[in-house]
Design a protein around this motif. Structure first.
Motif, PDB file in Angstrom:
ATOM      1  N   ARG A   1       0.846  -1.182   0.000  1.00  0.00           N
ATOM      2  CA  ARG A   1       0.000   0.000   0.000  1.00  0.00           C
ATOM      3  C   ARG A   1       0.889   1.242   0.000  1.00  0.00           C
ATOM      4  O   ARG A   1       2.112   1.152   0.088  1.00  0.00           O
ATOM      5  CB  ARG A   1      -0.904  -0.007   1.229  1.00  0.00           C
ATOM      6  N   ALA A   2       0.269   2.384  -0.055  1.00  0.00           N
ATOM      7  CA  ALA A   2       1.035   3.632  -0.088  1.00  0.00           C
ATOM      8  C   ALA A   2       1.784   3.879   1.213  1.00  0.00           C
ATOM      9  O   ALA A   2       2.768   4.630   1.233  1.00  0.00           O
ATOM     10  CB  ALA A   2       0.104   4.807  -0.384  1.00  0.00           C
ATOM     11  N   ASP A   3       1.345   3.238   2.321  1.00  0.00           N
ATOM     12  CA  ASP A   3       2.076   3.404   3.581  1.00  0.00           C
ATOM     13  C   ASP A   3       3.160   2.338   3.749  1.00  0.00           C
ATOM     14  O   ASP A   3       3.755   2.221   4.815  1.00  0.00           O
ATOM     15  CB  ASP A   3       1.120   3.388   4.767  1.00  0.00           C
ATOM     16  N   LEU A   4       3.406   1.557   2.706  1.00  0.00           N
ATOM     17  CA  LEU A   4       4.453   0.540   2.623  1.00  0.00           C
ATOM     18  C   LEU A   4       4.109  -0.741   3.373  1.00  0.00           C
ATOM     19  O   LEU A   4       4.956  -1.632   3.493  1.00  0.00           O
ATOM     20  CB  LEU A   4       5.812   1.091   3.105  1.00  0.00           C
ATOM     21  N   ARG A   5       2.877  -0.861   3.851  1.00  0.00           N
ATOM     22  CA  ARG A   5       2.435  -2.127   4.423  1.00  0.00           C
ATOM     23  C   ARG A   5       2.107  -3.094   3.288  1.00  0.00           C
ATOM     24  O   ARG A   5       1.518  -2.702   2.272  1.00  0.00           O
ATOM     25  CB  ARG A   5       1.200  -1.914   5.296  1.00  0.00           C
TER      26      ARG A   5
ATOM     27  N   ASN B   1      14.857   3.565  -8.150  1.00  0.00           N
ATOM     28  CA  ASN B   1      16.065   4.380  -8.109  1.00  0.00           C
ATOM     29  C   ASN B   1      16.394   4.767  -6.674  1.00  0.00           C
ATOM     30  O   ASN B   1      15.629   4.502  -5.740  1.00  0.00           O
ATOM     31  CB  ASN B   1      15.940   5.622  -9.005  1.00  0.00           C
ATOM     32  N   ALA B   2      17.551   5.387  -6.498  1.00  0.00           N
ATOM     33  CA  ALA B   2      18.040   5.708  -5.156  1.00  0.00           C
ATOM     34  C   ALA B   2      17.156   6.723  -4.452  1.00  0.00           C
ATOM     35  O   ALA B   2      16.953   6.644  -3.237  1.00  0.00           O
ATOM     36  CB  ALA B   2      19.473   6.225  -5.242  1.00  0.00           C
ATOM     37  N   GLN B   3      16.635   7.704  -5.201  1.00  0.00           N
ATOM     38  CA  GLN B   3      15.769   8.708  -4.578  1.00  0.00           C
ATOM     39  C   GLN B   3      14.636   8.050  -3.812  1.00  0.00           C
ATOM     40  O   GLN B   3      14.364   8.380  -2.654  1.00  0.00           O
ATOM     41  CB  GLN B   3      15.175   9.633  -5.647  1.00  0.00           C
ATOM     42  N   HIS B   4      13.952   7.111  -4.451  1.00  0.00           N
ATOM     43  CA  HIS B   4      12.810   6.465  -3.818  1.00  0.00           C
ATOM     44  C   HIS B   4      13.243   5.498  -2.724  1.00  0.00           C
ATOM     45  O   HIS B   4      12.658   5.476  -1.634  1.00  0.00           O
ATOM     46  CB  HIS B   4      11.976   5.727  -4.859  1.00  0.00           C
ATOM     47  N   ALA B   5      14.259   4.680  -2.983  1.00  0.00           N
ATOM     48  CA  ALA B   5      14.645   3.651  -2.015  1.00  0.00           C
ATOM     49  C   ALA B   5      15.080   4.268  -0.690  1.00  0.00           C
ATOM     50  O   ALA B   5      14.709   3.783   0.383  1.00  0.00           O
ATOM     51  CB  ALA B   5      15.758   2.779  -2.590  1.00  0.00           C
ATOM     52  N   VAL B   6      15.870   5.338  -0.743  1.00  0.00           N
ATOM     53  CA  VAL B   6      16.336   5.987   0.483  1.00  0.00           C
ATOM     54  C   VAL B   6      15.163   6.574   1.260  1.00  0.00           C
ATOM     55  O   VAL B   6      15.025   6.364   2.474  1.00  0.00           O
ATOM     56  CB  VAL B   6      17.366   7.084   0.152  1.00  0.00           C
ATOM     57  N   ARG B   7      14.298   7.271   0.559  1.00  0.00           N
ATOM     58  CA  ARG B   7      13.169   7.921   1.244  1.00  0.00           C
ATOM     59  C   ARG B   7      12.145   6.904   1.741  1.00  0.00           C
ATOM     60  O   ARG B   7      11.532   7.093   2.791  1.00  0.00           O
ATOM     61  CB  ARG B   7      12.535   8.947   0.311  1.00  0.00           C
ATOM     62  N   GLN B   8      11.962   5.827   0.995  1.00  0.00           N
ATOM     63  CA  GLN B   8      11.066   4.782   1.468  1.00  0.00           C
ATOM     64  C   GLN B   8      11.618   4.124   2.731  1.00  0.00           C
ATOM     65  O   GLN B   8      10.864   3.802   3.654  1.00  0.00           O
ATOM     66  CB  GLN B   8      10.850   3.744   0.370  1.00  0.00           C
ATOM     67  N   GLY B   9      12.928   3.921   2.778  1.00  0.00           N
ATOM     68  CA  GLY B   9      13.535   3.340   3.969  1.00  0.00           C
ATOM     69  C   GLY B   9      13.347   4.222   5.187  1.00  0.00           C
ATOM     70  O   GLY B   9      13.037   3.735   6.285  1.00  0.00           O
ATOM     71  N   LYS B  10      13.528   5.526   5.023  1.00  0.00           N
ATOM     72  CA  LYS B  10      13.339   6.450   6.137  1.00  0.00           C
ATOM     73  C   LYS B  10      11.890   6.458   6.613  1.00  0.00           C
ATOM     74  O   LYS B  10      11.618   6.435   7.823  1.00  0.00           O
ATOM     75  CB  LYS B  10      13.775   7.856   5.718  1.00  0.00           C
ATOM     76  N   LEU B  11      10.942   6.493   5.666  1.00  0.00           N
ATOM     77  CA  LEU B  11       9.531   6.481   6.045  1.00  0.00           C
ATOM     78  C   LEU B  11       9.150   5.148   6.679  1.00  0.00           C
ATOM     79  O   LEU B  11       8.363   5.107   7.637  1.00  0.00           O
ATOM     80  CB  LEU B  11       8.659   6.740   4.817  1.00  0.00           C
ATOM     81  N   LEU B  12       9.714   4.076   6.167  1.00  0.00           N
ATOM     82  CA  LEU B  12       9.392   2.761   6.704  1.00  0.00           C
ATOM     83  C   LEU B  12       9.791   2.662   8.174  1.00  0.00           C
ATOM     84  O   LEU B  12       9.048   2.096   8.997  1.00  0.00           O
ATOM     85  CB  LEU B  12      10.107   1.689   5.882  1.00  0.00           C
ATOM     86  N   ALA B  13      10.942   3.207   8.530  1.00  0.00           N
ATOM     87  CA  ALA B  13      11.352   3.207   9.938  1.00  0.00           C
ATOM     88  C   ALA B  13      10.340   3.971  10.787  1.00  0.00           C
ATOM     89  O   ALA B  13       9.939   3.513  11.869  1.00  0.00           O
ATOM     90  CB  ALA B  13      12.736   3.824  10.074  1.00  0.00           C
ATOM     91  N   ALA B  14       9.920   5.141  10.302  1.00  0.00           N
ATOM     92  CA  ALA B  14       8.945   5.944  11.047  1.00  0.00           C
ATOM     93  C   ALA B  14       7.600   5.223  11.154  1.00  0.00           C
ATOM     94  O   ALA B  14       6.954   5.242  12.216  1.00  0.00           O
ATOM     95  CB  ALA B  14       8.768   7.300  10.371  1.00  0.00           C
ATOM     96  N   ASN B  15       7.177   4.573  10.086  1.00  0.00           N
ATOM     97  CA  ASN B  15       5.886   3.875  10.108  1.00  0.00           C
ATOM     98  C   ASN B  15       5.911   2.645  11.008  1.00  0.00           C
ATOM     99  O   ASN B  15       4.916   2.317  11.660  1.00  0.00           O
ATOM    100  CB  ASN B  15       5.480   3.482   8.692  1.00  0.00           C
ATOM    101  N   LEU B  16       7.037   1.942  11.037  1.00  0.00           N
ATOM    102  CA  LEU B  16       7.153   0.790  11.930  1.00  0.00           C
ATOM    103  C   LEU B  16       7.026   1.217  13.384  1.00  0.00           C
ATOM    104  O   LEU B  16       6.340   0.567  14.193  1.00  0.00           O
ATOM    105  CB  LEU B  16       8.487   0.081  11.702  1.00  0.00           C
TER     106      LEU B  16
END
Length: 478
Positions: free
Chosen positions: A295-299, A334-349
């Protein structure tokens, strides 16, 4: 459900230590309270590779180790397991890992984060498995550089003719950013090397860029793409668009146009393939491309059917692109998305652990930038297009800011500054592939060179494209 103080800490398992995995673990260490969760990360290498720098590693503009970020050095509260995840059984909350010593191990978890990345996409073309080298790993970049430098040494001993030209012929398959950047960097390196090899001339070099599409760099618009093609042609390159490699067997390239030529170095950069662990060895939902549905929240899952305690990001995940006007669009790998997704994923977890609402991933592109060799580049942000030296400076400026940790930023900058005064280092180390060869041969420093060169393509390609789950070497592509 979130962890309640006093209960057993939540066990979070992260599969893959590329961009998304590293930034997820790094973010969790900063955000988690002590005793709130136990984080384990499984990765075969123990380091994150900053892949946008790999083309410059092939050209000797950056030292290989400087594009790697040690997981153990920066993840002090995360348990690192050196190995490959071979399967995920989310129904029973277990993952099977083949550790680097060959042992199989089952790891239990409460929450899983799948950031295993992608693998190099290959096709059943004769000769590819024997001849080609990919470009997702530092080892491959180093092998490419060593093979080209050693080819110059060999060619300098030969008279003008077909064999000398074959040794100095380079073919890159794939016209995306990776393919174009490594092509431009190697062309720049080879042209510069001629100053150190008076026996060789510009006519001895042959560089071919092959892509099945009618244009290169699909991330930029048509006009900048055409400019890149013309720019590379002016530097002596051959660009084959709408063309496929039919065969690469026996050191010869056969194209779908019927053209055939002897080839010394073949680099395969034809895009990403789905991670075999994700595509075939998990009970998590995947799409038709073999990517985890999120989903858009990475779940993991869909809005109608979310999968509890499962998250994914990076190149192995089909992440909805909320910034795109196209319905159903997914973020590009690409790197732009992967880095930002990783940061958001930590916050969402952490938010989910504490019973709070996770945020959706939304990122508007910062533009695209590519190096085409020393002093040459291309940048585009919407209608703004910058070419040449300024774009090259922007490429270096952006990526030195983006590479994680100040330690790595400083190391990369120091190498760049020294290159201004002393140029690239042009010493090949092909024999590092067989470090005991000279010892076994009685101290001959050149023992094993032939065997090492013969192994370069096979070893590097096997690392990037082996589809057996227990041997797959995968990364967030970026």
């Amino acid at each position: 459900m979130g962890n309640i103080s006093g209960q057993t800490p939540e066990k979070i398992l992260i599969v893959g230590g590329g961009y998304a995995g590293f930034y997820t673990a790094w973010g969790l260490e900063k955000k988690l309270r002590r005793g709130e969760a136990e984080v384990t990360l499984v990765d075969p290498h123990g380091y994150m590779t900053y892949q946008p720098f790999l083309p410059e590693v092939t050209a000797g503009s950056i030292e290989a180790r400087h594009v790697m970020v040690s997981l153990r050095r920066h993840l002090h509260r995360t348990t690192i397991i050196a190995g490959h995840t071979t399967s995920i059984d989310h129904a029973h909350r277990t993952a099977t890992v083949r550790t680097n010593d060959g042992a199989l191990r089952e790891i239990g978890y409460d929450t899983i984060v799948v950031t295993a990345g992608a693998v190099t996409r290959t096709f059943p073309v004769p000769g590819i498995a024997d001849e080609a080298i990919g470009l997702k790993h530092v080892e491959e970049a180093v092998a490419i550089r060593d093979q080209l430098l050693t080819a110059f040494d060999r060619a300098a001993l030969l008279p003008p003719g077909n064999e000398r030209r074959r040794l100095l012929t380079v073919t890159v398959v794939g016209g995306g950013f990776t393919g174009v950047e490594v092509f431009g960097e190697l062309l720049s390196l080879a042209t510069g090397l001629l100053r150190s090899y008076p026996e060789l001339g510009r006519d001895d070099l042959a560089f071919h860029l092959v892509d099945a599409n009618k244009r290169i760099l699909p991330e930029v618009t048509d006009e900048p793409g055409r400019w890149v093609v013309e720019h590379l042609k002016r530097r002596g390159a051959r660009i084959h668009l709408g063309t496929q490699v039919v065969s690469a067997a026996d050191g010869r390239i056969l194209l779908s146009t019927g053209e055939s030529y002897g080839n010394g170095l073949l680099i395969w950069a034809a895009g990403n393939g789905s991670n075999p662990v994700v595509a075939r060895n998990t009970d998590l939902p995947v799409d038709e491309r073999g990517l985890v549905r999120v989903r858009a929240d990475l779940r993991v899952g869909t809005d109608e059917a979310p999968v509890p305690h499962a998250w994914a990001a990076g190149d192995n995940a089909a992440v909805p692109d909320l910034a795109s006007p196209v319905p159903g669009a997914r973020t590009v790998p690409n790197a732009q998305h992967a880095v930002r997704q990783g940061k958001l994923l930590a916050a969402n977890l952490v938010a989910d652990l504490r019973g709070k609402q996770p945020r959706q991933y939304l990122h508007h592109s910062l533009g695209v930038v590519a190096t085409l060799g020393i002093g040459q580049g291309i940048f585009q942000y919407r209608r703004l297009v910058i070419k040449g030296f300024l774009a090259w400076l922007m490429h270096r400026g952006y990526h030195v800011l983006a590479v994680p940790t100040w330690e790595r930023k400083v190391r990369v900058l120091l190498v760049w500054v020294s290159a201004v005064f002393f140029g690239r280092d042009i010493i090949p180390l092909a024999t590092v592939q067989r470090p005991r060869a000279a010892f076994l041969a009685g101290g001959d420093p050149f023992a094993g060179v032939d065997g090492a060169l013969a192994d370069l393509a096979r070893v590097a390609d096997a690392q990037a494209t082996d589809t057996r789950p227990e041997l797959s070497v995968v990364r967030d592509a970026g």
